[in-house]
Design a protein around this motif. Sequence first.
Motif, PDB file in Angstrom:
ATOM      1  N   LEU A  31      28.709  32.519  14.958  1.00 52.96           N
ATOM      2  CA  LEU A  31      27.900  33.675  15.350  1.00 52.96           C
ATOM      3  C   LEU A  31      28.789  34.823  15.832  1.00 52.96           C
ATOM      4  CD1 LEU A  31      24.876  34.492  15.725  1.00 52.96           C
ATOM      5  CD2 LEU A  31      25.134  33.780  18.111  1.00 52.96           C
ATOM      6  N   CYS A  32      28.520  36.008  15.295  1.00 49.60           N
ATOM      7  CA  CYS A  32      29.154  37.227  15.796  1.00 49.60           C
ATOM      8  C   CYS A  32      28.241  37.795  16.878  1.00 49.60           C
ATOM      9  CB  CYS A  32      29.355  38.239  14.675  1.00 49.60           C
ATOM     10  SG  CYS A  32      30.096  39.797  15.226  1.00 49.60           S
ATOM     11  N   THR A  33      28.654  37.664  18.118  1.00 54.32           N
ATOM     12  CA  THR A  33      27.851  38.163  19.236  1.00 54.32           C
ATOM     13  C   THR A  33      28.260  39.561  19.661  1.00 54.32           C
ATOM     14  OG1 THR A  33      29.357  37.112  20.819  1.00 54.32           O
ATOM     15  CG2 THR A  33      27.421  35.839  20.104  1.00 54.32           C
ATOM     16  N   GLU A  34      29.495  39.951  19.269  1.00 49.76           N
ATOM     17  CA  GLU A  34      30.007  41.282  19.610  1.00 49.76           C
ATOM     18  C   GLU A  34      31.030  41.678  18.551  1.00 49.76           C
ATOM     19  OE1 GLU A  34      32.290  43.621  23.288  1.00 49.76           O
ATOM     20  OE2 GLU A  34      31.641  41.530  23.516  1.00 49.76           O
ATOM     21  N   LEU A  35      30.930  42.911  18.048  1.00 48.90           N
ATOM     22  CA  LEU A  35      31.849  43.363  17.025  1.00 48.90           C
ATOM     23  C   LEU A  35      33.286  43.376  17.546  1.00 48.90           C
ATOM     24  CD1 LEU A  35      29.861  46.368  15.486  1.00 48.90           C
ATOM     25  CD2 LEU A  35      30.005  44.014  14.633  1.00 48.90           C
ATOM     26  N   LYS A  36      34.225  43.041  16.654  1.00 48.56           N
ATOM     27  CA  LYS A  36      35.665  43.042  16.946  1.00 48.56           C
ATOM     28  C   LYS A  36      36.063  41.985  17.965  1.00 48.56           C
ATOM     29  CE  LYS A  36      36.116  47.956  15.831  1.00 48.56           C
ATOM     30  NZ  LYS A  36      36.590  49.288  16.264  1.00 48.56           N
ATOM     31  N   GLN A  37      35.195  40.988  18.156  1.00 46.72           N
ATOM     32  CA  GLN A  37      35.498  39.870  19.043  1.00 46.72           C
ATOM     33  C   GLN A  37      35.419  38.565  18.241  1.00 46.72           C
ATOM     34  OE1 GLN A  37      36.559  40.205  22.262  1.00 46.72           O
ATOM     35  NE2 GLN A  37      36.511  42.397  21.763  1.00 46.72           N
ATOM     36  N   PRO A  38      36.090  37.500  18.721  1.00 46.17           N
ATOM     37  CA  PRO A  38      36.033  36.226  17.997  1.00 46.17           C
ATOM     38  C   PRO A  38      34.598  35.724  17.838  1.00 46.17           C
ATOM     39  CG  PRO A  38      37.768  36.178  19.653  1.00 46.17           C
ATOM     40  CD  PRO A  38      36.992  37.442  19.891  1.00 46.17           C
ATOM     41  N   LEU A  39      34.345  35.054  16.718  1.00 47.55           N
ATOM     42  CA  LEU A  39      33.058  34.414  16.527  1.00 47.55           C
ATOM     43  C   LEU A  39      32.923  33.231  17.479  1.00 47.55           C
ATOM     44  CD1 LEU A  39      32.818  34.317  12.608  1.00 47.55           C
ATOM     45  CD2 LEU A  39      32.165  36.150  14.168  1.00 47.55           C
ATOM     46  N   ARG A  72      33.794  43.261  12.215  1.00 45.70           N
ATOM     47  CA  ARG A  72      34.446  44.368  12.926  1.00 45.70           C
ATOM     48  C   ARG A  72      33.612  45.645  12.908  1.00 45.70           C
ATOM     49  NH1 ARG A  72      40.632  44.257  10.487  1.00 45.70           N
ATOM     50  NH2 ARG A  72      41.454  42.548  11.773  1.00 45.70           N
ATOM     51  N   GLY A  73      32.515  45.637  12.165  1.00 48.13           N
ATOM     52  CA  GLY A  73      31.716  46.845  12.013  1.00 48.13           C
ATOM     53  C   GLY A  73      32.349  47.850  11.090  1.00 48.13           C
ATOM     54  N   TYR A  77      27.986  47.776   4.745  1.00 47.67           N
ATOM     55  CA  TYR A  77      26.793  47.258   5.404  1.00 47.67           C
ATOM     56  C   TYR A  77      27.192  46.915   6.837  1.00 47.67           C
ATOM     57  CZ  TYR A  77      25.220  46.700   0.586  1.00 47.67           C
ATOM     58  OH  TYR A  77      24.886  46.919  -0.723  1.00 47.67           O
ATOM     59  N   ARG A  78      26.537  47.513   7.798  1.00 45.33           N
ATOM     60  CA  ARG A  78      26.965  47.355   9.185  1.00 45.33           C
ATOM     61  C   ARG A  78      25.926  46.617  10.003  1.00 45.33           C
ATOM     62  NH1 ARG A  78      30.368  52.863  10.650  1.00 45.33           N
ATOM     63  NH2 ARG A  78      31.770  52.718   8.841  1.00 45.33           N
ATOM     64  N   PRO A  79      26.145  45.327  10.192  1.00 43.91           N
ATOM     65  CA  PRO A  79      25.183  44.538  10.956  1.00 43.91           C
ATOM     66  C   PRO A  79      25.273  44.820  12.450  1.00 43.91           C
ATOM     67  CG  PRO A  79      27.067  43.223  10.379  1.00 43.91           C
ATOM     68  CD  PRO A  79      27.264  44.537   9.699  1.00 43.91           C
ATOM     69  N   HIS A  80      24.166  44.583  13.120  1.00 50.74           N
ATOM     70  CA  HIS A  80      24.131  44.681  14.572  1.00 50.74           C
ATOM     71  C   HIS A  80      24.100  43.269  15.136  1.00 50.74           C
ATOM     72  CE1 HIS A  80      23.417  48.986  14.312  1.00 50.74           C
ATOM     73  NE2 HIS A  80      22.455  48.744  13.424  1.00 50.74           N
ATOM     74  N   PRO A  81      25.043  42.898  16.001  1.00 54.29           N
ATOM     75  CA  PRO A  81      25.055  41.546  16.578  1.00 54.29           C
ATOM     76  C   PRO A  81      23.761  41.253  17.319  1.00 54.29           C
ATOM     77  CG  PRO A  81      27.110  42.711  17.000  1.00 54.29           C
ATOM     78  CD  PRO A  81      26.153  43.728  16.466  1.00 54.29           C
ATOM     79  N   PRO A  82      23.351  39.975  17.390  1.00 49.44           N
ATOM     80  CA  PRO A  82      24.067  38.831  16.836  1.00 49.44           C
ATOM     81  C   PRO A  82      23.742  38.605  15.357  1.00 49.44           C
ATOM     82  CG  PRO A  82      22.161  38.070  18.033  1.00 49.44           C
ATOM     83  CD  PRO A  82      22.184  39.568  18.197  1.00 49.44           C
ATOM     84  N   PHE A  83      24.741  38.182  14.585  1.00 51.46           N
ATOM     85  CA  PHE A  83      24.510  37.824  13.185  1.00 51.46           C
ATOM     86  C   PHE A  83      25.504  36.754  12.768  1.00 51.46           C
ATOM     87  CE2 PHE A  83      27.649  41.209  12.987  1.00 51.46           C
ATOM     88  CZ  PHE A  83      28.540  40.768  12.022  1.00 51.46           C
ATOM     89  N   ILE A  84      25.177  36.083  11.684  1.00 50.20           N
ATOM     90  CA  ILE A  84      26.016  35.019  11.138  1.00 50.20           C
ATOM     91  C   ILE A  84      26.668  35.545   9.870  1.00 50.20           C
ATOM     92  CG2 ILE A  84      26.071  32.648  10.278  1.00 50.20           C
ATOM     93  CD1 ILE A  84      23.313  32.289  11.709  1.00 50.20           C
TER      94      ILE A  84
END
Length: 353
Positions: A31-39, A72-73, A77-84
């Motif tokens: 899960l990507c909970t925050e852009l530019k941070q580890p999953l 990383r955003g 296509y730019r997802p908004h966290p949280p996403f898989i």
Amino acid sequence: MATAIWGRSIPRVWLRRRATPGGGRHYRVALCTELKQPLVIKEVSTRPVRPHEVRVDVHFCGVNFADILCSRGQYQYRPHPPFIPGIEFSGTVLETGTDVSTVKEGDRVIGLKGPPELSCMAEECIVDQKALWQIPEKVSLQEAATLPVTYVTAILALEHRACTQPGETVLVTAAAGATGLAVIDVATNVLQAKVIAAAGSDEKCKLAMQRGAQSTVNYSQGRLKEEVRKLVGSGGVHVAVDAVGGDIFLDALRCLAWEGRIVVLGFAGGSIASLPTNLLLLKNITALGLSCTRYREQDFPVFSKSLSLALQYCQEGRLQPHIGAVFKLEEVNDAFLHVIQRKSTGKVLLSFK
């Protein structure tokens, strides 16, 4: 090429994995909970399948550079966290909706999740039946997981866009990457073309030769155009497939023969070159773009045919996908780093078994 759950909820699947005290069932995801941070690895609850959907027990998931850009955003296509993250997967069918007629429980399949959602980096995945292809008997689940992105791109680039003919010479840049090796595989073993592989190190050039290229150029040691000319003379190459961009693209363009074709796959080098259109005029050159994702959105029959061909070629033994590294789900950040640091050669996969 990558997509994501653009700010939408995580898939809720109701079958298997682990029961909680409340009675629900869960499975693990990256899960990507925050852009530019580890999953992070999380357990999420399940949801029922809709009539046209299929639940798949995921065995392997491809790791693509576009997944990293999404996290990383920095992707289109730019997802908004949280996403898989995760575009492509292979696995076995667990359950089918009431209207599903194309697959049944137990079938081995590959699939994709496209805009506006994905979620393949997970132990289970729910997907529309139209986004699944059955895996032939002689193709392993691991091999099949390499096909939806890299081999479809290679087939579309060489067959559909460049119309490569037997005996023609194909120049491929970033040749030791997943897509580059797929281009070499398709060009040599399916289309009977000759391949000049261009890469950034002697080690990568050696791998490209082992995988079927007739010649190689290490473009970290000299100008690509000059080295290619030594190999083919002033006549040039018939087809160039470029995923690097910048000066490498411009050199590849100048390597083309009369009525040559260049296919642009991306800009891994980080620079987008300006096209000198006078070169197109002087040699009657054709410059072509290729986005695998856009074909899936805009011309699904062409996309589907290309993936079916990749499966057929594998079944016939004509293609031999090269898998460079396999990571466990809990090692997903190591897998991303492996790709970011350009350590990867061939396809990088996540394994869930």
